[in-house]
Each structure stands twice: as C-alpha cells, then as structure tokens.
Design a protein around this motif. Structure first.
Motif, PDB file in Angstrom:
ATOM      1  N   MET A   8      45.415  34.395  41.363  1.00  0.00           N
ATOM      2  CA  MET A   8      45.297  35.799  40.935  1.00  0.00           C
ATOM      3  C   MET A   8      46.670  36.369  40.608  1.00  0.00           C
ATOM      4  O   MET A   8      46.834  37.134  39.636  1.00  0.00           O
ATOM      5  N   LEU A   9      47.665  36.008  41.411  1.00  0.00           N
ATOM      6  CA  LEU A   9      49.017  36.495  41.146  1.00  0.00           C
ATOM      7  C   LEU A   9      49.539  35.963  39.807  1.00  0.00           C
ATOM      8  O   LEU A   9      50.172  36.703  39.021  1.00  0.00           O
ATOM      9  N   ALA A  39      49.803  45.239  40.413  1.00  0.00           N
ATOM     10  CA  ALA A  39      49.102  44.145  41.079  1.00  0.00           C
ATOM     11  C   ALA A  39      50.066  43.044  41.478  1.00  0.00           C
ATOM     12  O   ALA A  39      49.953  42.458  42.565  1.00  0.00           O
ATOM     13  N   MET A  40      51.039  42.723  40.584  1.00  0.00           N
ATOM     14  CA  MET A  40      52.035  41.719  40.940  1.00  0.00           C
ATOM     15  C   MET A  40      52.864  42.170  42.136  1.00  0.00           C
ATOM     16  O   MET A  40      53.138  41.383  43.057  1.00  0.00           O
ATOM     17  N   VAL A  41      53.249  43.448  42.145  1.00  0.00           N
ATOM     18  CA  VAL A  41      54.041  43.954  43.272  1.00  0.00           C
ATOM     19  C   VAL A  41      53.235  43.884  44.565  1.00  0.00           C
ATOM     20  O   VAL A  41      53.716  43.419  45.609  1.00  0.00           O
ATOM     21  N   GLY A  42      51.973  44.347  44.510  1.00  0.00           N
ATOM     22  CA  GLY A  42      51.133  44.319  45.710  1.00  0.00           C
ATOM     23  C   GLY A  42      50.868  42.898  46.193  1.00  0.00           C
ATOM     24  O   GLY A  42      50.920  42.607  47.401  1.00  0.00           O
ATOM     25  N   GLY A  43      50.596  41.990  45.240  1.00  0.00           N
ATOM     26  CA  GLY A  43      50.341  40.608  45.609  1.00  0.00           C
ATOM     27  C   GLY A  43      51.559  39.940  46.216  1.00  0.00           C
ATOM     28  O   GLY A  43      51.457  39.204  47.215  1.00  0.00           O
ATOM     29  N   THR A 390      46.560  42.475  45.890  1.00  0.00           N
ATOM     30  CA  THR A 390      46.726  42.391  44.432  1.00  0.00           C
ATOM     31  C   THR A 390      45.846  43.401  43.723  1.00  0.00           C
ATOM     32  O   THR A 390      46.302  44.139  42.821  1.00  0.00           O
ATOM     33  N   LEU A 391      44.577  43.468  44.110  1.00  0.00           N
ATOM     34  CA  LEU A 391      43.642  44.380  43.443  1.00  0.00           C
ATOM     35  C   LEU A 391      43.962  45.844  43.751  1.00  0.00           C
ATOM     36  O   LEU A 391      43.952  46.703  42.844  1.00  0.00           O
TER      37      LEU A 391
END
Length: 408
Positions: A8-9, A39-43, A390-391
């Motif tokens: 997902m990342l 999303a990339m930052v959260g993941g 990510t989401l």
C-alpha cells in the motif's frame, strides 16, 4: 500482512508521482496528490512506530527504538508481577474458583468424553500417562509406591477399623455365611486328617484298650461324634455352639475397639506383616500388574484396565461418576470446595515459584526470541496499524487540502 502494508505504501508513492505529473491538467488531481502525499507520511510514520517496537529502523541506533529487545528483563518482571497480582494470589484464586463449577464441567466431560476437544484432551492425557509409566524405572517407582503405602498403613490404626467392620457385619447378620464356611472348612480338614486323628487316639489309649481292640472303636466314635457335631452346627441356626461362636466374635469386635492389649497385638501383627520381605515381594508383583494394566488402559481406553474389568466397564463407571457430578448439587459443592482449597493452597505455596519461573524463563530468552514470539502473537494487528495509518493519513491530507482551498 507486512507485504500488504508495504505494498500500500508503494502504491501511494506511485499515485503521488502520477498525481504530481497531472496536477496542472485538472484541479481534481490536487486532491489525489494531497491524499497520496499524506498517506505516504502516515504509512511511513506508522511503519517507523511499529518497527521501533521490535528493532532499530533501517538498522539505525535511534534512541527509544528496539523497545522490546532493549527492555526484555523489565518486561519479564512486569509480566511476572501482572501474573502474581491478577492470577496467583490466594484471594484472586478463591474468587475466580468461586464462580466456577468444576465438578459439573468434569461430570459433563465424563458423561460425554468423545465430543469435541474433550476427546483430544483425554487421548493426549492417556498417551502422556502411558509414556510416563513406561519411561519411569519400574523397580524404583514400585519401591517408592511401596514405601508410601507402607508409611500410610503404618500410620493407620487398623484394630478399631476391623472391630467396627466386624460389629457392623454381626448387626446385619452378614457373619453367618462366614460361620458356615468355617464349619465346612473344619469338616473338610477333619476328613483330610482323619488318619492323624486315629493315630493320636491309638497312641493315647492305654495298653489294655489296645489289647482288647477298643482303641479303633474309640477312634471311630470320636470321629463320628465330631462329624455329627459339625453337621448339626451347619444345619441348626440355633445350635449352642453357633451361639458360642457368635459370642466370641462379639467379644473380639469389642476388644478390637476398646481393649488396649488386643489393639496392640493387632498393631504388632500389622508391623510384622509390613516388615516381612515376602509381603514386599508380593506387593512388587501386584504393583507391576497394576502398572501394566494402567499402560494397557491408556493405550486402549475402551477395554478398561487392559480387559481386567471387562470391555467398557471402566467407561461405564466413569460415566456413572460423571452423572453424579453433573446432577448432584451437594456432591458438586463438596468437590468444588476441595478443588478451590487445593488451588488456593497451590497458589499460596507455589505462586512465588511459578512467578519466578515465568520471569527467569523470559529473561533467559535472547532478544531475537522475545521479538519473534511477541511479534508473531500480535503481528497481524500491528500491520493493520500501518494500513490504517496509510488510509487515515490520506483522508486527513484530502481534508487539509479541501480546507486550504476554502481559505487561500
């Protein structure tokens, strides 16, 4: 799950590049770009957090990472303290056992032993029992059992017990078959030793009686009288000799309970029997047969003690016991009380040792073992944290992009 979260990342990174390339084509691509970027930052943030629990991210010795390996001793002590405070204190054990009806559960299992997990537990326990009995030294084990049995019998004063049993048998008239058997035995013994009785009479008779040939008639008369007496005692329930035998039995029962010299004689006989080497050899043979029967029963439970009790009789007996445990509230109360006291006693005597065993076992594990075991236990949920991060990060990015568009 780790591959899914990492995938997902990677997808978010690819989406970011595509959105960045087409950002000027349409304003909607700005939302896609904001989603992918956040999303990339959260993941990545959640990947760092999850990885930092178990190891150093990318091998870098960043402070406060590899938390579990670095603190495994403290974790072991905390686990032991948690176990002690929540499970192994007598008060906690008593409270938890109070709410359990172990007798009813055991009774239900014995009534229907072949259902579900119970059959697997029973089969495993039987196999374990057979393995233990086969692996232990038969002579040493038999000696230990013999020593334990001898110690218990030495503590038990059997004279009052025998007296009470004899008193109860006389009160219920259950001693009458014993008297009949004794009379029949006396008759058979007299018949087998008739020649010896005749020889004794011939020897004791004086010379005059032997000279006139009356010694043989005397011997016949004595034997006929004894046979007649035994027959009369056997057929006449009110014969005076039978009453004398019963009177002797009643006195024996009384003396076994109340007469100190009689009790001491019985105890002396018991001690001599226990010290007799023949009794020890006999018990070793009995124990070996019991051990072989237990192994056969464990290997083939349906036959019950290797056929000693007959097919299925052991299972029927256990089923009857299970029915009583399942349906009798008074029996359940007694069994549950015993189980509760036993569990509380175990917690009181061995709780500290169990806790130390847990703590020392975890401390002896190397860091990789601790990491692998904890990560394998909760690994899927940890990877869901990365996926959710990510989401959620993407949604937060879209929200921020939308709000910033309202207030340029």
């Amino acid at each position: 799950m780790r591959r899914t979260a990492t995938g997902m990342l990677v997808v978010m990174a690819a989406l970011f590049l595509v959105a960045r390339y087409y950002e000027s084509v349409h304003p909607g691509w700005g939302y896609v770009l904001a989603f992918a970027e956040a999303a990339m930052v959260g993941g990545l943030a959640d990947w760092f957090a999850v990885t930092a629990l178990f190891r150093h991210p990318l091998g870098l010795k960043i402070p406060h990472t590899a938390i579990i390996p670095e603190n495994k001793d403290r974790i072991a002590d905390t686990m032991a303290q948690f176990l002690r405070d929540n499970f192994l204190t007598p008060a906690v054990v008593a409270r938890r056992m109070q709410a359990m009806n172990m007798a009813q559960a055991v009774g239900g299992f014995l009534v229907e032993p072949k259902s579900g997990t119970g059959s697997r537990i029973g089969a495993g326990a039987a196999e374990l029992l057979a393995g233990i009995l086969e692996s232990l030294d038969p002579e040493r084990l038999g000696g230990q059992v013999k020593a334990g049995l001898k110690l218990q019998l030495a503590k038990l004063e059997i004279s009052p017990l025998l007296g009470q049993m004899l008193t109860a048998a006389i009160a219920d008239r259950r001693h009458l078959p014993l008297i009949d058997s004794f009379v029949r035995w006396a008759g058979l013994t007299l018949e087998d030793n008739e020649e010896m009785v005749r020889a004794v009479i011939h020897e004791r008779a004086n010379a005059l009686i032997r000279w006139v040939g009356l010694d043989e008639k005397l011997a016949n008369s004595v034997l006929d009288g004894l046979y007649r007496l035994l027959a009369e005692v056997l057929v006449d329930p009110n014969h005076p000799l039978r009453a004398k035998i019963e009177e002797g039995l009643e006195k024996l029962a009384h003396d076994l309970i109340h007469d100190a010299p009689t009790r001491e004689k019985v105890e002396k006989m018991k001690r001599e029997l226990l010290d007799n080497p023949a009794i020890a050899r006999w018990w070793e043979g009995v124990w070996e047969r019991i051990r072989s029967g237990l192994i056969a029963m464990a290997r083939n439970p349906d036959k019950g003690f290797g056929g000693i009790l007959g097919p299925g009789q052991l299972g029927s007996s256990l089923a009857e016991l299970g029915t009583a445990l399942r349906d009798d509230p008074q029996l359940q109360w007694q069994v549950n009380r015993f189980a509760r006291r036993t569990a509380v006693g175990v917690a009181s005597r061995y709780g500290g040792q169990i806790v130390r065993l847990v703590s020392e076992t975890v401390k002896r594990w190397d860091a990789r073992t601790v990491t692998d075991r904890i990560e394998s236990a909760v690994g899927r949920d940890l990877q869901f944290i990365r996926i959710n991060g990510t989401l959620v990060g993407g949604l937060v990015g879209v929200t921020i992009h939308f709000v910033s568009g309202l207030y340029p």
